[in-house]
Enzyme design. Structure first.
Site, PDB file in Angstrom:
ATOM      1  CD  GLN A 130      -3.092  -0.488  -0.036  1.00 19.49           C
ATOM      2  OE1 GLN A 130      -3.140   0.669  -0.433  1.00 19.49           O
ATOM      3  NE2 GLN A 130      -3.862  -1.430  -0.536  1.00 19.49           N
ATOM      4  CB  SER A 131       4.226   1.909  -1.355  1.00 14.19           C
ATOM      5  OG  SER A 131       4.999   3.023  -1.722  1.00 14.19           O
ATOM      6  CG  ASN A 132       0.569   6.765   0.534  1.00 19.03           C
ATOM      7  OD1 ASN A 132      -0.547   6.594   0.087  1.00 19.03           O
ATOM      8  ND2 ASN A 132       0.843   6.680   1.830  1.00 19.03           N
TER       9      ASN A 132
END
Ligand code: PLP
Length: 344
Positions: A82-84
């Protein structure tokens, strides 16, 4: 000053990805709700037009600028599922017409549908990035390095960026932001007494600190809340990165280790693991101001600000600036956590 005409963007390769300066706003209703006479402000680094916005665009302005100047055609980077940073890399690469490959690892112990398919990962695919999914025990950077070699052998020109874009090049984005804050605080009576940021891969805190030092301002006003590693380790990596950024800037000035303040009071069970203080912070900000924090970074860091206000750790009339670094898609990935939490 805008991020495009700052002293650093003139000296280093840079590509414009958002309009700056990002606004600073006062949280009047929240102050009343908390019955505090501490002045609370947010800098809206979540308010950027590209890819949903967030702090990584500041780093990507310099990283992609560097990639373009080297003639690269493929941007490769690493991150959690879920890396921005991964999502904004995909968006920014699409925006400038570069191919993007993401090496994502399952570092957070969540296996629900929302976490695996919604939020950032959904957007990565929509932005057209090629995704390589690894288990939490595999080394993403090693994989990405090998992948870059394969791409090179196929005649492509890859540009590889490590976790969170937190290299000295990426940190220039937050050195720019420091100059922006310095100019904006001329409107704030007495200036900001504290500047609070989340700390993951440390580039935001380190870049701000390097920026302040390079223009002769005190970096000790900045404090960060660690959301990835414990305070000692995060403090050291922030300090080293701030020093490396100053060296990269050819600055003759130095940063002192004691000027880098990091707390892990809000880390809870670890990276990406919700805490009740985070859930409370997200809700109170949404319900008093209509603003959205995220569950992994800003929710935890702002929980630190709320705890400090409630325990009267700030002085009356202090002016506290909280850096809203984005991450909104994470709320959709954490839908079960919000649903499970009991709240009024
Ligand atoms: C929304 C958000 N805020 C804060 C951070 C932390 O920034 P840094 O990695 O520069 O410490 C990140 C990093 O991924 C992020 O995505």
């Amino acid at each position: 000053m805008t991020s495009q005409n700052s002293p650093f963007s003139k000296r280093f390769s840079h590509t414009k990805l958002f309009d700056s300066p990002t606004p600073i706003q006062r949280l009047n209703r929240l102050e009343r709700e908390l019955e505090t006479n501490v002045r609370l402000y947010v800098k809206r680094d979540d308010l950027m037009g590209l890819g949903g916005g967030g702090n990584k665009l500041r780093k990507l302005e310099f990283l992609l600028g560097d990639a373009i100047s080297q003639g690269s055609d493929t941007f490769i980077t690493v991150g959690g599922l879920q890396s921005n940073h991964a999502r904004l890399s995909a968006a920014a690469a699409a925006h400038i017409g570069m191919t993007c490959e993401l090496v994502l690892t399952e570092v957070v112990p969540r296996s629900d549908e929302a976490y695996r398919r919604n939020g950032n990962i959904l957007l990565d695919e929509i932005f057209g990035a090629k995704i390589h999914l690894l288990s939490g025990t595999e080394n993403a950077l090693d994989f990405a390095t090998d992948r870059a070699k394969v791409l090179k052998s196929e005649g492509r020109r890859p540009y590889l960026v490590g976790s969170g874009g937190s290299s000295p090049v990426g940190c220039l984005g937050y050195a720019n932001c420091a100059v922006e804050i310095m100019e904006q605080e001329q409107e704030i009576e007495g200036g900001f007494t504290q500047i609070i940021v989340p700390n993951g891969s440390s580039g935001t805190h380190a870049g701000l600190a390097a920026g302040f030092v390079s223009v002769g301002m005190d970096p000790a006003r900045i404090s960060s809340y660690a959301v990835l590693h414990q305070a000692k380790e995060t403090q050291l990596s922030t300090y080293e990165l701030a020093r490396a950024t100053l060296a990269f800037l050819d600055s003759t000035k130095s940063v002192y280790s004691d000027a880098i303040h990091v707390s892990d009071d809000q880390l809870g069970g670890g990276y990406g693991i919700p805490t009740s203080a985070m859930l409370d912070a997200v809700r109170i900000m949404a319900r008093t101001q209509g603003l959205l924090l995220d569950p992994v970074y800003t929710g935890k860091a702002f929980a630190g600000v709320l705890a400090a206000v409630r325990s009267r750790a700030y002085k009356p009339n202090d002016a506290v600036l909280f850096l809203m670094t984005g991450g909104l898609p994470g709320l959709f990935a954490y839908q079960p956590a919000f649903e499970e939490a009991s709240y009024k």
